[in-house]
Design a protein around this motif. Sequence first.
Motif, PDB file in Angstrom:
ATOM      1  N   ASP A  93       0.810  -1.218   0.000  1.00  0.00           N
ATOM      2  CA  ASP A  93       0.000   0.000   0.000  1.00  0.00           C
ATOM      3  C   ASP A  93       0.846   1.272   0.000  1.00  0.00           C
ATOM      4  N   GLN A  95       3.259   2.317   1.722  1.00  0.00           N
ATOM      5  CA  GLN A  95       3.520   3.003   2.992  1.00  0.00           C
ATOM      6  C   GLN A  95       4.985   2.953   3.394  1.00  0.00           C
ATOM      7  N   GLU A 210      -4.567   5.241   2.232  1.00  0.00           N
ATOM      8  CA  GLU A 210      -4.745   3.788   2.325  1.00  0.00           C
ATOM      9  C   GLU A 210      -5.491   3.447   3.612  1.00  0.00           C
TER      10      GLU A 210
HETATM   11 MG   LIG Z   1      -1.060  -0.244   5.590  1.00  0.00          MG
END
Ligand SMILES: [Mg+2]
Length: 252
Positions: A93, A95, A210
């Motif tokens: 995602d 991150q 997200e």
């Molecule tokens: Mg995450």
Amino acid sequence: MLYGRQIAVVVPAFNEEKFIVRTLRSVPRFIDQIVVVDDASTDATADRAARVRDERVSILRMASNRGVGAAIATGYARALNRGADWIVVMAADNQMDPGDLRALLRPLASGDADYVKGNRLGHASVRASMPFVRRVGNAILTRLTRLACGTPHLTDSQCGYTVITRQAALALPLDRLYPRYGYPIDLISRLTLQGARITDVVVRPIYGDEESGIRLTRDVPRILWILARAAFRRAAATTVARRLPAAAPIRS
Ligand SMILES: [Mg+2]
Ligand SMILES: Nc1nc2c(ncn2[C@@H]2O[C@H](COP(=O)(O)OP(=O)(O)O)[C@@H](O)[C@H]2O)c(=O)[nH]1
């Protein structure tokens, strides 16, 4: 290749159609292989990953969802099989900042660690970027993990941005790792008992649009169970070590 090592990135992915392409495109060129473990996503995650034109990417499509820990174990096995010396885990995602990857690999290159994990809590931007509840939850879990695993210097125990050496990964019982959220504690517990050296490196916390798949009522009891199991495992190992007869002194 970097530092003369073959490096793999494992990307556990579950319903990440919005982010998977951006994540895969961001993986630096010095990474040799990228293993996406799509865990029976119900959206277009696997198809979008398959459309990324990058010969380094391979996609493992699981028939049923087994959890992020199990996906990482599967990814480790595939990367080992393909000859990886070091295996990174990056979330699907987006991150994790690829700009932090070189710093994460450095303790392995210098031979000072067998497992390196990110520490978002030590980053200057953490107060501004990580939601308050996550920060507090993370600090509590870090303390409990330290106690359960006997790792007093460890920080941000839940960070999923990690690198492991081939030797440390080969020593893990991959088919018995905890399969779902909470797996980092199980991994740290097992690595510590097998004598692996674990180091933290400060990485940038990224929180955008997200969504986390963690559900407090479902996952907190599971995580407490993993902590209890880790503490028990450590106590059992210490007891066995105490009972073993002391080695006889070597006489010349
Ligand atoms: Mg995450
Ligand atoms: N393969 C697999 N990946 C998962 C599963 N659950 C979460 N992930 C992935 O693990 C990473 C972290 O999950 P996420 O829910 O964002 O956790 P958080 O960022 O710690 O809140 C993301 O890349 C997810 O797509 C799962 O059941 N299977």
